[in-house]
Design an enzyme around this catalytic site. Structure first.
Site, PDB file in Angstrom:
ATOM      1  CG  HIS A   1      -0.236   0.177   2.530  1.00  0.00           C
ATOM      2  ND1 HIS A   1       0.367  -0.867   3.168  1.00  0.00           N
ATOM      3  CD2 HIS A   1      -0.034   1.257   3.317  1.00  0.00           C
ATOM      4  CE1 HIS A   1       0.903  -0.446   4.299  1.00  0.00           C
ATOM      5  NE2 HIS A   1       0.679   0.859   4.408  1.00  0.00           N
TER       6      HIS A   1
HETATM    7  C1  UD1 Z   1      -2.039   5.159   6.156  1.00  0.00           C
HETATM    8  C2  UD1 Z   1      -0.749   5.641   6.811  1.00  0.00           C
HETATM    9  C3  UD1 Z   1       0.335   4.585   6.678  1.00  0.00           C
HETATM   10  C4  UD1 Z   1      -0.144   3.255   7.207  1.00  0.00           C
HETATM   11  C5  UD1 Z   1      -1.468   2.895   6.567  1.00  0.00           C
HETATM   12  C6  UD1 Z   1      -2.010   1.655   7.204  1.00  0.00           C
HETATM   13  C7  UD1 Z   1      -0.332   8.041   6.708  1.00  0.00           C
HETATM   14  C8  UD1 Z   1       0.458   9.113   6.031  1.00  0.00           C
HETATM   15  N1  UD1 Z   1      -0.241   6.827   6.137  1.00  0.00           N
HETATM   16  O1  UD1 Z   1      -1.795   4.971   4.779  1.00  0.00           O
HETATM   17  O2  UD1 Z   1       1.477   4.980   7.414  1.00  0.00           O
HETATM   18  O3  UD1 Z   1       0.817   2.304   6.870  1.00  0.00           O
HETATM   19  O4  UD1 Z   1      -2.419   3.940   6.775  1.00  0.00           O
HETATM   20  O5  UD1 Z   1      -2.906   1.000   6.361  1.00  0.00           O
HETATM   21  O6  UD1 Z   1      -1.016   8.278   7.673  1.00  0.00           O
HETATM   22  N2  UD1 Z   1      -9.182   4.306   2.100  1.00  0.00           N
HETATM   23  C9  UD1 Z   1     -10.427   3.719   2.104  1.00  0.00           C
HETATM   24  N3  UD1 Z   1     -10.943   3.317   3.307  1.00  0.00           N
HETATM   25  C10 UD1 Z   1     -10.292   3.497   4.470  1.00  0.00           C
HETATM   26  C11 UD1 Z   1      -9.025   4.101   4.460  1.00  0.00           C
HETATM   27  C12 UD1 Z   1      -8.489   4.499   3.263  1.00  0.00           C
HETATM   28  O7  UD1 Z   1     -11.048   3.543   1.069  1.00  0.00           O
HETATM   29  O8  UD1 Z   1     -10.828   3.100   5.519  1.00  0.00           O
HETATM   30  C13 UD1 Z   1      -8.596   4.731   0.805  1.00  0.00           C
HETATM   31  C14 UD1 Z   1      -9.013   6.139   0.435  1.00  0.00           C
HETATM   32  O9  UD1 Z   1      -9.116   6.201  -0.940  1.00  0.00           O
HETATM   33  C15 UD1 Z   1      -7.828   6.963   0.904  1.00  0.00           C
HETATM   34  C16 UD1 Z   1      -6.658   6.005   0.607  1.00  0.00           C
HETATM   35  O10 UD1 Z   1      -7.175   4.717   0.909  1.00  0.00           O
HETATM   36  O11 UD1 Z   1      -7.701   8.170   0.208  1.00  0.00           O
HETATM   37  C17 UD1 Z   1      -5.426   6.266   1.426  1.00  0.00           C
HETATM   38  O12 UD1 Z   1      -5.745   6.323   2.830  1.00  0.00           O
HETATM   39  P1  UD1 Z   1      -4.782   7.122   3.846  1.00  0.00           P
HETATM   40  O13 UD1 Z   1      -5.300   6.939   5.216  1.00  0.00           O
HETATM   41  O14 UD1 Z   1      -4.561   8.501   3.368  1.00  0.00           O
HETATM   42  O15 UD1 Z   1      -3.397   6.408   3.666  1.00  0.00           O
HETATM   43  P2  UD1 Z   1      -2.981   4.882   3.751  1.00  0.00           P
HETATM   44  O16 UD1 Z   1      -2.366   4.491   2.439  1.00  0.00           O
HETATM   45  O17 UD1 Z   1      -4.103   4.062   4.267  1.00  0.00           O
HETATM   46  N1  UDP Z   2      -3.734  -6.729   8.248  1.00  0.00           N
HETATM   47  C1  UDP Z   2      -4.987  -7.335   8.350  1.00  0.00           C
HETATM   48  N2  UDP Z   2      -5.669  -7.642   7.211  1.00  0.00           N
HETATM   49  C2  UDP Z   2      -5.164  -7.379   5.985  1.00  0.00           C
HETATM   50  C3  UDP Z   2      -3.887  -6.777   5.880  1.00  0.00           C
HETATM   51  C4  UDP Z   2      -3.198  -6.459   7.032  1.00  0.00           C
HETATM   52  O1  UDP Z   2      -5.458  -7.609   9.457  1.00  0.00           O
HETATM   53  O2  UDP Z   2      -5.844  -7.677   4.982  1.00  0.00           O
HETATM   54  C5  UDP Z   2      -3.041  -6.334   9.483  1.00  0.00           C
HETATM   55  C6  UDP Z   2      -1.681  -6.930   9.696  1.00  0.00           C
HETATM   56  O3  UDP Z   2      -1.784  -8.137  10.407  1.00  0.00           O
HETATM   57  C7  UDP Z   2      -0.950  -5.864  10.489  1.00  0.00           C
HETATM   58  C8  UDP Z   2      -1.622  -4.578  10.069  1.00  0.00           C
HETATM   59  O4  UDP Z   2      -2.819  -4.939   9.405  1.00  0.00           O
HETATM   60  O5  UDP Z   2      -1.163  -6.019  11.880  1.00  0.00           O
HETATM   61  C9  UDP Z   2      -0.729  -3.808   9.154  1.00  0.00           C
HETATM   62  O6  UDP Z   2      -1.427  -2.735   8.618  1.00  0.00           O
HETATM   63  P1  UDP Z   2      -0.914  -1.951   7.339  1.00  0.00           P
HETATM   64  O7  UDP Z   2      -0.081  -2.832   6.490  1.00  0.00           O
HETATM   65  O8  UDP Z   2      -2.124  -1.348   6.724  1.00  0.00           O
HETATM   66  O9  UDP Z   2      -0.082  -0.755   7.964  1.00  0.00           O
HETATM   67  P2  UDP Z   2       1.437  -0.560   8.407  1.00  0.00           P
HETATM   68  O10 UDP Z   2       1.763  -1.598   9.414  1.00  0.00           O
HETATM   69  O11 UDP Z   2       2.283  -0.625   7.184  1.00  0.00           O
HETATM   70  O12 UDP Z   2       1.447   0.823   8.970  1.00  0.00           O
END
Ligand code: UD1
Ligand code: UDP
Length: 358
Positions: free
Chosen positions: A199
């Site tokens: 992601h």
């Molecule tokens: C965010 C965090 C990242 C973390 C990740 C965990 C920041 C800068 N990034 O990244 O460090 O690793 O969360 O997953 O805070 N979206 C949905 N539903 C949701 C959430 C997001 O559809 O519930 C989609 C939306 O289109 C949104 C995009 O994902 O614009 C990105 O979401 P965002 O929270 O900005 O960043 P992540 O890539 O999720």
């Molecule tokens: N995870 C989950 N379901 C998924 C993918 C990830 O439960 O389909 C969990 C995973 O076990 C871990 C956390 O989500 O605990 C990691 O989240 P993510 O990769 O979104 O964020 P990051 O750790 O990179 O900030």
């Protein structure tokens, strides 16, 4: 989600995204007494990025700000308003997300003491928003809880010496508690697969990156790959109209128990996730991090994890995968009984610090 009436509290813990809900779940359970408020910003809002984790992990936020955004300024204002209403003597943020940075800035705005859990991680890549966030949060924090001695060293080199503690990584207790339950869940996938999550902006935010991803996954077409797909990645794949090769089965993001079950069953993990790198080593699964850097260097140093940037990489992807398949992992670098140690340190700090700073 419970919406507790706003009342003054001693400790305010903040979460905003999937990984924070997971990693903080045992910590907040230990603090479940009346002077603690657990607030959720709503940066992640979809059912399968939020509610499923609160439900499965039997965790409850006391209130949900429902911000539905990762915009730091919007989050910061809402959190500052909340702090002003609750007047906690200490606030806890976790990791490096925009919610956590907004929480740290709001703590400074309101002169509230700040604890940063997961302090001192460094990828040394300032292009990553998470790297900029974690550095700023560390600078804003009064107390820094590091997951490992290496993180404490990084802080030391940056001149951050006071109130730095090595507490371990909260995910250890969560992962161990739920791994067994996860195994009992029915996840109907073939044996012998690789588990993929992706992601990060560098991997999924432009069409060329996604094309390269598709090509690389085709290079290992003899491996079945299960890919629970983050909404950001899904959106970008649909917009760019890119099809992944046939060896890849994409599924919607799964709940924590199913994810642990997938982790347990897979042969190898391919990921750009921070949390997944940690869980892989804890569950003794070899991991390839699809990035040119990581902030989980401990896992690389112990050879449980290696880097493979998908772009500008001359090494054959198939060889990289083969090089990790038979790695045996004996231990993990993140401590034991971490939740109890973290909570006990927090209580010590509370006893020492002034109750209210207004
Ligand atoms: C965010 C965090 C990242 C973390 C990740 C965990 C920041 C800068 N990034 O990244 O460090 O690793 O969360 O997953 O805070 N979206 C949905 N539903 C949701 C959430 C997001 O559809 O519930 C989609 C939306 O289109 C949104 C995009 O994902 O614009 C990105 O979401 P965002 O929270 O900005 O960043 P992540 O890539 O999720
Ligand atoms: N995870 C989950 N379901 C998924 C993918 C990830 O439960 O389909 C969990 C995973 O076990 C871990 C956390 O989500 O605990 C990691 O989240 P993510 O990769 O979104 O964020 P990051 O750790 O990179 O900030």
């Amino acid at each position: 989600m419970v919406q507790k009436s706003l009342k003054k509290c001693e400790i305010l813990t903040l979460a905003g995204t999937r990984p924070e809900v997971i990693k903080l779940s045992e910590f907040v359970r230990h603090l479940d007494y009346e002077n603690h408020i657990y607030a959720y910003t709503g940066q992640h809002y979809s059912e399968n990025m939020k509610d499923i984790f609160f439900n499965e992990l039997d965790s409850k936020a006391d209130l949900d700000l429902r911000c539905n955004t990762s915009d730091v300024e919007i989050l910061r204002q809402k959190i500052a308003d909340l702090i002003s209403a609750l007047r906690p003597s200490i606030m806890v943020v976790y990791g490096d997300t925009n919610s956590s940075l907004a929480g740290a800035l709001a703590a400074r705005d309101t002169k509230t003491r700040l604890i940063h859990i997961e302090a001192g991680l460094r990828s040394f890549d300032m292009r990553m928003p998470e790297e900029r966030n974690r550095i700023e949060i560390d600078q804003l924090s009064d107390y820094l809880f590091c997951p490992s001695t290496l993180s404490r060293e990084y802080l030391h080199f940056e001149g951050i010496e006071n109130n730095v503690f090595v507490t371990g990584n909260l995910i250890v207790d969560v992962c161990k508690k739920f791994a067994e339950m996860g195994l009992k869940e029915k996840v109907d996938f073939p044996d012998d697969f690789l588990l993929l999550t992706l992601h990060r902006a560098e991997n999924v935010d432009d069409i060329n990156s996604l094309k390269t991803l598709s090509t690389k996954l085709k290079e290992i077409s003899h491996h079945k790959i299960i890919f629970p797909i983050h909404p950001r990645t899904k959106k970008n794949l649909i917009q760019s109209n890119i099809q992944l090769p046939e060896n890849v089965t994409t599924i919607d993001p799964v709940g924590y128990l199913d994810f642990l079950s997938l982790l347990h069953k897979c042969k190898l993990v391919l990921t750009d996730s921070g949390g997944v790198q940690e869980e892989a080593v804890i569950l003794k699964k070899p991991c390839i991090t699809l990035r040119h850097t990581t902030e989980r260097w401990e896992t690389v140093l112990m050879r449980a994890n290696r880097l493979y940037p998908l772009f500008q990489n001359n090494e054959d992807f198939g060889s990289a995968v083969e090089s990790m398949l038979n790695i045996k992992i004996q231990s993990h670098p993140y401590g034991e009984d971490v939740t109890a140690k973290t909570v006990s340190l927090l209580k010590e700090i509370l006893l020492q610090s002034p109750k209210v700073r207004y």
